[in-house]
Motif scaffolding. Structure first.
Motif, PDB file in Angstrom:
ATOM      1  N   LEU A  89       0.453  -7.019  -7.739  1.00 52.83           N
ATOM      2  CA  LEU A  89       1.214  -6.489  -6.206  1.00 52.83           C
ATOM      3  C   LEU A  89       0.702  -5.213  -6.205  1.00 52.83           C
ATOM      4  O   LEU A  89       0.390  -4.288  -6.953  1.00 52.83           O
ATOM      5  CB  LEU A  89       2.647  -6.738  -6.433  1.00 52.83           C
ATOM      6  N   ASN A  90       0.758  -4.830  -4.889  1.00 57.23           N
ATOM      7  CA  ASN A  90       0.560  -3.519  -4.646  1.00 57.23           C
ATOM      8  C   ASN A  90       1.177  -2.744  -3.220  1.00 57.23           C
ATOM      9  O   ASN A  90       1.719  -3.674  -2.373  1.00 57.23           O
ATOM     10  CB  ASN A  90      -1.020  -3.419  -3.985  1.00 57.23           C
ATOM     11  N   LEU A  91       1.644  -1.583  -3.589  1.00 56.52           N
ATOM     12  CA  LEU A  91       2.096  -0.919  -2.387  1.00 56.52           C
ATOM     13  C   LEU A  91       1.165  -0.599  -1.236  1.00 56.52           C
ATOM     14  O   LEU A  91       1.609  -0.546  -0.169  1.00 56.52           O
ATOM     15  CB  LEU A  91       3.348   0.320  -2.865  1.00 56.52           C
ATOM     16  N   GLY A  92       0.121  -0.070  -1.902  1.00 53.37           N
ATOM     17  CA  GLY A  92      -1.085   0.398  -0.876  1.00 53.37           C
ATOM     18  C   GLY A  92      -1.625  -0.703  -0.076  1.00 53.37           C
ATOM     19  O   GLY A  92      -1.001  -2.060  -0.522  1.00 53.37           O
ATOM     20  N   HIS A  93      -2.351  -0.611   0.419  1.00 56.96           N
ATOM     21  CA  HIS A  93      -3.151  -1.935   1.200  1.00 56.96           C
ATOM     22  C   HIS A  93      -2.119  -2.742   2.028  1.00 56.96           C
ATOM     23  O   HIS A  93      -2.360  -3.952   2.059  1.00 56.96           O
ATOM     24  CB  HIS A  93      -4.103  -2.678   0.217  1.00 56.96           C
ATOM     25  N   CYS A  94      -1.205  -2.246   2.503  1.00 57.87           N
ATOM     26  CA  CYS A  94      -0.166  -2.728   3.182  1.00 57.87           C
ATOM     27  C   CYS A  94       0.473  -3.919   2.437  1.00 57.87           C
ATOM     28  O   CYS A  94       0.959  -4.937   2.791  1.00 57.87           O
ATOM     29  CB  CYS A  94      -0.618  -3.340   4.735  1.00 57.87           C
ATOM     30  N   GLY A  95       0.692  -3.758   1.137  1.00 56.15           N
ATOM     31  CA  GLY A  95       1.281  -4.709   0.412  1.00 56.15           C
ATOM     32  C   GLY A  95       0.222  -6.016  -0.115  1.00 56.15           C
ATOM     33  O   GLY A  95       0.830  -6.759  -0.838  1.00 56.15           O
TER      34      GLY A  95
END
Length: 145
Positions: free
Chosen positions: A68-74
């Motif tokens: 999961l990422n917070l960057g790249h709009c999730g």
């Protein structure tokens, strides 16, 4: 060829694949260590090991982690690791089928990219990945701990 999630019973066959000279050169976990580590894998969300079977025999394996990422709009991203094919089956499409499956799995999880790293010396592997649509991107760094 059948592609499926690994089970505890598959661990000896996967370790046999890892023992190849171009992979871990005979230095692999013992059965007890492998079983304990695999039990931990089962607690990680979206981290799986897959095996490729042909004729009831395991002929390849790879691990796929979806992060999961917070960057790249999730949008999540994926990493493929420990790609290995039985030497007798190399050049017969096993690796390509596994990498296409990894791409499909990552795409179905909504990943914006799938990455892997390859030793700079593995020129044949680089050509293989490029034929599948992987592009050389950026610079990879590592530190041995």
């Amino acid at each position: 060829m059948n592609l499926r999630d690994i089970t505890f019973d598959d661990l000896p066959d996967v370790l046999r694949l890892y023992a190849q000279p171009d992979f871990d050169n005979g230095e692999v976990l013992d059965d007890t260590q492998a079983r304990a580590l695999y039990a931990r894998f089962l607690t990680y969300p979206d981290y799986k090991i897959y095996v490729a079977e042909e004729g009831g025999r395991i002929v390849g394996s790879f691990a796929l982690l979806v992060m999961l990422n917070l960057g790249h709009c999730g949008a999540p991203s994926a990493i493929v690791e420990d790609v290995v094919v039985d030497p007798q089956m190399q050049g017969r499409g096993v690796g390509a089928a596994m990498m296409r499956a990894a791409m499909d799995l990552a795409r179905n999880k909504g990943c914006y990219k799938l990455v892997l790293s390859s030793n700079a010396k593995r020129v044949r592997a680089h050509a293989f990945y490029e034929q599948l649509g992987f592009m050389r991107h950026g610079i990879s760094f590592s530190v041995i701990l």
